[in-house]
Design a protein around this motif. Structure first.
Motif, PDB file in Angstrom:
ATOM      1  N   ILE A  25       0.821  -1.207   0.000  1.00 39.42           N
ATOM      2  CA  ILE A  25       0.000   0.000   0.000  1.00 39.42           C
ATOM      3  C   ILE A  25       0.858   1.262   0.000  1.00 39.42           C
ATOM      4  CG2 ILE A  25      -1.567   1.357   1.473  1.00 39.42           C
ATOM      5  CD1 ILE A  25      -3.048  -1.317   1.991  1.00 39.42           C
ATOM      6  N   PHE A  26       1.926   1.253   0.762  1.00 39.88           N
ATOM      7  CA  PHE A  26       2.801   2.431   0.749  1.00 39.88           C
ATOM      8  C   PHE A  26       3.549   2.538  -0.579  1.00 39.88           C
ATOM      9  CE2 PHE A  26       2.069   1.987   5.302  1.00 39.88           C
ATOM     10  CZ  PHE A  26       1.711   3.298   5.594  1.00 39.88           C
ATOM     11  N   TYR A  27       3.888   1.405  -1.166  1.00 42.00           N
ATOM     12  CA  TYR A  27       4.488   1.432  -2.511  1.00 42.00           C
ATOM     13  C   TYR A  27       3.484   2.011  -3.509  1.00 42.00           C
ATOM     14  CZ  TYR A  27       6.690  -0.208  -6.829  1.00 42.00           C
ATOM     15  OH  TYR A  27       7.262  -0.274  -8.082  1.00 42.00           O
TER      16      TYR A  27
ATOM     17  N   MET B 298      -0.216   3.135 -11.245  1.00 40.64           N
ATOM     18  CA  MET B 298      -0.851   1.888 -10.828  1.00 40.64           C
ATOM     19  C   MET B 298      -2.024   1.579 -11.749  1.00 40.64           C
ATOM     20  SD  MET B 298      -2.659   0.957  -7.159  1.00 40.64           S
ATOM     21  CE  MET B 298      -3.926  -0.315  -7.105  1.00 40.64           C
ATOM     22  N   PRO B 299      -2.185   0.322 -12.184  1.00 39.56           N
ATOM     23  CA  PRO B 299      -3.345  -0.034 -13.010  1.00 39.56           C
ATOM     24  C   PRO B 299      -4.666   0.208 -12.284  1.00 39.56           C
ATOM     25  CG  PRO B 299      -1.666  -1.754 -13.106  1.00 39.56           C
ATOM     26  CD  PRO B 299      -1.242  -0.797 -12.026  1.00 39.56           C
ATOM     27  N   GLN B 300      -5.750   0.330 -13.065  1.00 34.73           N
ATOM     28  CA  GLN B 300      -7.064   0.595 -12.467  1.00 34.73           C
ATOM     29  C   GLN B 300      -7.445  -0.482 -11.452  1.00 34.73           C
ATOM     30  OE1 GLN B 300      -9.305   3.267 -12.935  1.00 34.73           O
ATOM     31  NE2 GLN B 300     -10.276   2.254 -11.204  1.00 34.73           N
ATOM     32  N   ASN B 301      -7.300  -1.724 -11.832  1.00 38.41           N
ATOM     33  CA  ASN B 301      -7.527  -2.861 -10.938  1.00 38.41           C
ATOM     34  C   ASN B 301      -6.242  -3.680 -10.906  1.00 38.41           C
ATOM     35  OD1 ASN B 301     -10.333  -2.294 -10.477  1.00 38.41           O
ATOM     36  ND2 ASN B 301     -10.765  -3.138 -12.495  1.00 38.41           N
ATOM     37  N   LEU B 302      -5.766  -4.024  -9.724  1.00 36.57           N
ATOM     38  CA  LEU B 302      -4.478  -4.700  -9.623  1.00 36.57           C
ATOM     39  C   LEU B 302      -4.511  -5.801  -8.571  1.00 36.57           C
ATOM     40  CD1 LEU B 302      -1.473  -4.815 -10.473  1.00 36.57           C
ATOM     41  CD2 LEU B 302      -1.003  -3.190  -8.619  1.00 36.57           C
ATOM     42  N   ASN B 303      -4.257  -7.032  -9.005  1.00 38.41           N
ATOM     43  CA  ASN B 303      -4.104  -8.139  -8.069  1.00 38.41           C
ATOM     44  C   ASN B 303      -2.866  -7.929  -7.202  1.00 38.41           C
ATOM     45  OD1 ASN B 303      -6.326  -9.575  -9.029  1.00 38.41           O
ATOM     46  ND2 ASN B 303      -5.103 -10.732 -10.515  1.00 38.41           N
ATOM     47  N   VAL B 304      -2.968  -8.285  -5.924  1.00 39.01           N
ATOM     48  CA  VAL B 304      -1.825  -8.196  -5.013  1.00 39.01           C
ATOM     49  C   VAL B 304      -1.727  -9.530  -4.271  1.00 39.01           C
ATOM     50  CG1 VAL B 304      -0.699  -6.935  -3.159  1.00 39.01           C
ATOM     51  CG2 VAL B 304      -2.244  -5.732  -4.720  1.00 39.01           C
ATOM     52  N   GLY B 305      -0.785 -10.350  -4.679  1.00 42.48           N
ATOM     53  CA  GLY B 305      -0.642 -11.657  -4.058  1.00 42.48           C
ATOM     54  C   GLY B 305       0.744 -12.224  -4.237  1.00 42.48           C
ATOM     55  N   LEU B 306       0.823 -13.543  -4.084  1.00 37.50           N
ATOM     56  CA  LEU B 306       2.107 -14.227  -4.159  1.00 37.50           C
ATOM     57  C   LEU B 306       2.431 -14.699  -5.569  1.00 37.50           C
ATOM     58  CD1 LEU B 306       1.637 -16.582  -1.055  1.00 37.50           C
ATOM     59  CD2 LEU B 306       2.592 -14.277  -1.076  1.00 37.50           C
TER      60      LEU B 306
ATOM     61  N   LYS C 205      -8.193 -20.823  -6.061  1.00 37.74           N
ATOM     62  CA  LYS C 205      -8.355 -19.373  -6.197  1.00 37.74           C
ATOM     63  C   LYS C 205      -6.971 -18.734  -6.140  1.00 37.74           C
ATOM     64  CE  LYS C 205     -10.452 -16.988  -2.982  1.00 37.74           C
ATOM     65  NZ  LYS C 205     -11.497 -16.425  -2.103  1.00 37.74           N
ATOM     66  N   LEU C 206      -6.288 -18.779  -7.283  1.00 37.90           N
ATOM     67  CA  LEU C 206      -4.950 -18.199  -7.421  1.00 37.90           C
ATOM     68  C   LEU C 206      -5.052 -16.980  -8.320  1.00 37.90           C
ATOM     69  CD1 LEU C 206      -1.805 -18.338  -7.185  1.00 37.90           C
ATOM     70  CD2 LEU C 206      -1.861 -19.781  -9.234  1.00 37.90           C
ATOM     71  N   ILE C 207      -4.544 -15.829  -7.848  1.00 31.53           N
ATOM     72  CA  ILE C 207      -4.633 -14.630  -8.671  1.00 31.53           C
ATOM     73  C   ILE C 207      -3.366 -14.462  -9.508  1.00 31.53           C
ATOM     74  CG2 ILE C 207      -6.280 -13.473  -7.162  1.00 31.53           C
ATOM     75  CD1 ILE C 207      -4.028 -11.835  -5.996  1.00 31.53           C
ATOM     76  N   ASP C 208      -3.556 -13.920 -10.690  1.00 28.13           N
ATOM     77  CA  ASP C 208      -2.467 -13.690 -11.631  1.00 28.13           C
ATOM     78  C   ASP C 208      -1.668 -12.461 -11.191  1.00 28.13           C
ATOM     79  OD1 ASP C 208      -1.130 -12.508 -14.037  1.00 28.13           O
ATOM     80  OD2 ASP C 208      -2.026 -14.238 -15.026  1.00 28.13           O
ATOM     81  N   SER C 209      -0.353 -12.611 -11.090  1.00 32.16           N
ATOM     82  CA  SER C 209       0.499 -11.524 -10.603  1.00 32.16           C
ATOM     83  C   SER C 209       1.294 -10.831 -11.707  1.00 32.16           C
ATOM     84  CB  SER C 209       1.470 -12.065  -9.538  1.00 32.16           C
ATOM     85  OG  SER C 209       0.772 -12.510  -8.410  1.00 32.16           O
ATOM     86  N   THR C 210       0.866 -11.013 -12.955  1.00 28.56           N
ATOM     87  CA  THR C 210       1.608 -10.429 -14.073  1.00 28.56           C
ATOM     88  C   THR C 210       1.673  -8.905 -13.973  1.00 28.56           C
ATOM     89  OG1 THR C 210       0.967 -12.268 -15.512  1.00 28.56           O
ATOM     90  CG2 THR C 210       1.772 -10.258 -16.577  1.00 28.56           C
ATOM     91  N   LEU C 211       0.517  -8.268 -13.789  1.00 24.47           N
ATOM     92  CA  LEU C 211       0.497  -6.803 -13.706  1.00 24.47           C
ATOM     93  C   LEU C 211       1.229  -6.308 -12.456  1.00 24.47           C
ATOM     94  CD1 LEU C 211      -3.113  -5.766 -14.832  1.00 24.47           C
ATOM     95  CD2 LEU C 211      -0.978  -5.624 -16.126  1.00 24.47           C
ATOM     96  N   LEU C 212       1.134  -7.067 -11.377  1.00 19.90           N
ATOM     97  CA  LEU C 212       1.819  -6.692 -10.145  1.00 19.90           C
ATOM     98  C   LEU C 212       3.333  -6.671 -10.359  1.00 19.90           C
ATOM     99  CD1 LEU C 212       1.536  -6.076  -7.081  1.00 19.90           C
ATOM    100  CD2 LEU C 212       1.753  -8.542  -6.688  1.00 19.90           C
TER     101      LEU C 212
ATOM    102  N   GLN D 205       4.840  -6.205 -13.209  1.00 18.49           N
ATOM    103  CA  GLN D 205       5.122  -5.067 -14.075  1.00 18.49           C
ATOM    104  C   GLN D 205       5.084  -3.757 -13.286  1.00 18.49           C
ATOM    105  OE1 GLN D 205       2.232  -5.350 -17.227  1.00 18.49           O
ATOM    106  NE2 GLN D 205       3.139  -7.214 -18.101  1.00 18.49           N
ATOM    107  N   PHE D 206       4.237  -3.710 -12.266  1.00 20.32           N
ATOM    108  CA  PHE D 206       4.146  -2.527 -11.405  1.00 20.32           C
ATOM    109  C   PHE D 206       5.385  -2.392 -10.525  1.00 20.32           C
ATOM    110  CE2 PHE D 206       1.870  -0.430  -7.634  1.00 20.32           C
ATOM    111  CZ  PHE D 206       1.875   0.827  -8.209  1.00 20.32           C
ATOM    112  N   GLY D 207       6.112  -3.496 -10.354  1.00 23.26           N
ATOM    113  CA  GLY D 207       7.400  -3.432  -9.664  1.00 23.26           C
ATOM    114  C   GLY D 207       7.390  -3.830  -8.205  1.00 23.26           C
ATOM    115  N   TRP D 208       6.383  -4.619  -7.790  1.00 17.69           N
ATOM    116  CA  TRP D 208       6.314  -4.998  -6.376  1.00 17.69           C
ATOM    117  C   TRP D 208       6.197  -6.505  -6.229  1.00 17.69           C
ATOM    118  CZ3 TRP D 208       3.130  -7.549  -2.969  1.00 17.69           C
ATOM    119  CH2 TRP D 208       3.409  -7.360  -1.602  1.00 17.69           C
ATOM    120  N   LYS D 209       6.780  -7.035  -5.145  1.00 14.04           N
ATOM    121  CA  LYS D 209       6.721  -8.472  -4.864  1.00 14.04           C
ATOM    122  C   LYS D 209       6.688  -8.688  -3.356  1.00 14.04           C
ATOM    123  CE  LYS D 209       9.105 -12.831  -5.875  1.00 14.04           C
ATOM    124  NZ  LYS D 209      10.283 -13.448  -6.541  1.00 14.04           N
ATOM    125  N   SER D 210       5.887  -9.647  -2.908  1.00 12.10           N
ATOM    126  CA  SER D 210       5.812  -9.952  -1.474  1.00 12.10           C
ATOM    127  C   SER D 210       7.113 -10.588  -1.000  1.00 12.10           C
ATOM    128  CB  SER D 210       4.639 -10.894  -1.187  1.00 12.10           C
ATOM    129  OG  SER D 210       4.847 -12.144  -1.820  1.00 12.10           O
TER     130      SER D 210
END
Length: 307
Positions: free
Chosen positions: A218-220, A228-236, A272-279, A281-286
């Motif tokens: 969130i701070f990133y 940041m994309p309009q809708n963005l998955n945030v996961g592993l 229920k696995l979310i796609d992290s491709t856009l994440l 590209q946004f430059g963030w990883k858990s």
């Protein structure tokens, strides 16, 4: 920058406020007695009075499968009203930046591949938490519509995978899976139980991220909000079976018994696995691996819940 954080007393909100970067901002974190999000007029008056520059909407009625099945009206109505009241009031008060927290429950059921952001409303929702999902979809779409009407508004939705960690609800009946399992296994150890029931066959797969990682995201996102994309998955970007989670939690807690599967119980979506491709590209990883996250969460359980 002055930031309004709703849901500041929930798991996500408290992890945000405890993050080291929170000191760089002025946070408004009203309790429900100070700001009732179910009252549209009260929300509008609060924004007029305090005039935040950025809003993070993390408030919500949350719970696991059992709670969703038992209370579908509250999960639909309260969550939908909170989202609509806050987002429309923000627009009406010309607040340009809003980060709405969605949920991976927004995605259609029965999809074995990773869930990408374009799949929202492309299929039937999971019945066990449909009310919650509908409310989250409505808030995300409202953000899109506002941006469509006026691109000067940056109203975006982060869609986290399942979360766990400090300040979660540790209740075997109403909490999410990981805290419920920690509670159940800890009680089994204390009572000397030799076996524990797992709902279903345990082969359903879930993606759980440590809540401190979401706070860091969130701070990133605040620092990079314009891109940041309009809708963005945030996961592993990867998941584990329910059996895997039970195994890791048992190892951390010190349970040496056996597990039995109750095939009469509901399990929700098989995967229920979310796609992290856009994440990516946004430059963030858990950063937090499962064993570390479970260990920290169990220590919190011992220190703050059991006492």
């Amino acid at each position: 920058m002055k930031i309004l954080l709703t849901g500041a007393r929930g798991m996500v909100g408290r992890n945000i406020l405890e993050h080291p970067e929170s000191k760089n901002f002025e946070f408004l974190s009203p309790a429900r007695a100070e700001l009732n999000l179910l009252d549209a007029l009260e929300v509008d008056n609060y924004l007029k009075k305090h005039n935040p520059e950025f809003i993070i909407h993390a408030a919500g009625v949350v719970g696991g499968i059992q709670a969703n099945i038992k209370n579908p009206v509250n999960f639909l109505v309260d969550n939908m009203l909170m989202g609509i009241n806050l987002i429309t009031a923000a627009r009406n008060n010309n607040i340009k930046n809003l980060l709405n927290l969605g949920s991976s429950c927004m995605y259609p059921r029965g999809i074995d591949s990773a869930l990408h952001e374009q799949l929202i409303l492309k299929g039937e929702l999971e019945p066990t938490n449909e009310g919650y999902a509908l409310a989250k979809v409505a808030a995300a779409r409202l953000c899109e519509y506002i941006v469509r009407e006026d691109p000067d508004f940056l109203y975006k939705t982060a869609i986290p995978c399942n979360l766990y960690g400090k300040y979660d609800k540790f209740d075997a009946q109403n909490s999410h899976m990981i805290p419920a399992v920690i509670t159940k296994i800890a009680e089994a150890v204390a009572q000397g139980q030799e076996n524990i029931n797992i709902w279903g066959d345990g082969e359903a797969r879930r993606e759980f991220m440590y809540a401190e990682d979401l706070a860091e995201f969130i701070f990133y996102a605040i620092d990079n909000f314009s891109r940041m994309p309009q809708n963005l998955n945030v996961g592993l970007g990867y998941d584990y079976s329910i059996n895997d989670y039970y195994k890791v939690i048992a190892e951390v807690v010190g349970y040496a018994g056996t597990f039995k599967h109750d095939l009469t119980k509901p399990v929700g979506m098989r995967r229920k696995l979310i796609d992290s491709t856009l994440l990516a590209q946004f430059g963030w990883k858990s950063k937090t691996d499962l064993n570390t996250g479970i260990t920290k969460t169990y220590q919190y359980f011992l220190n703050e819940v059991v006492k």
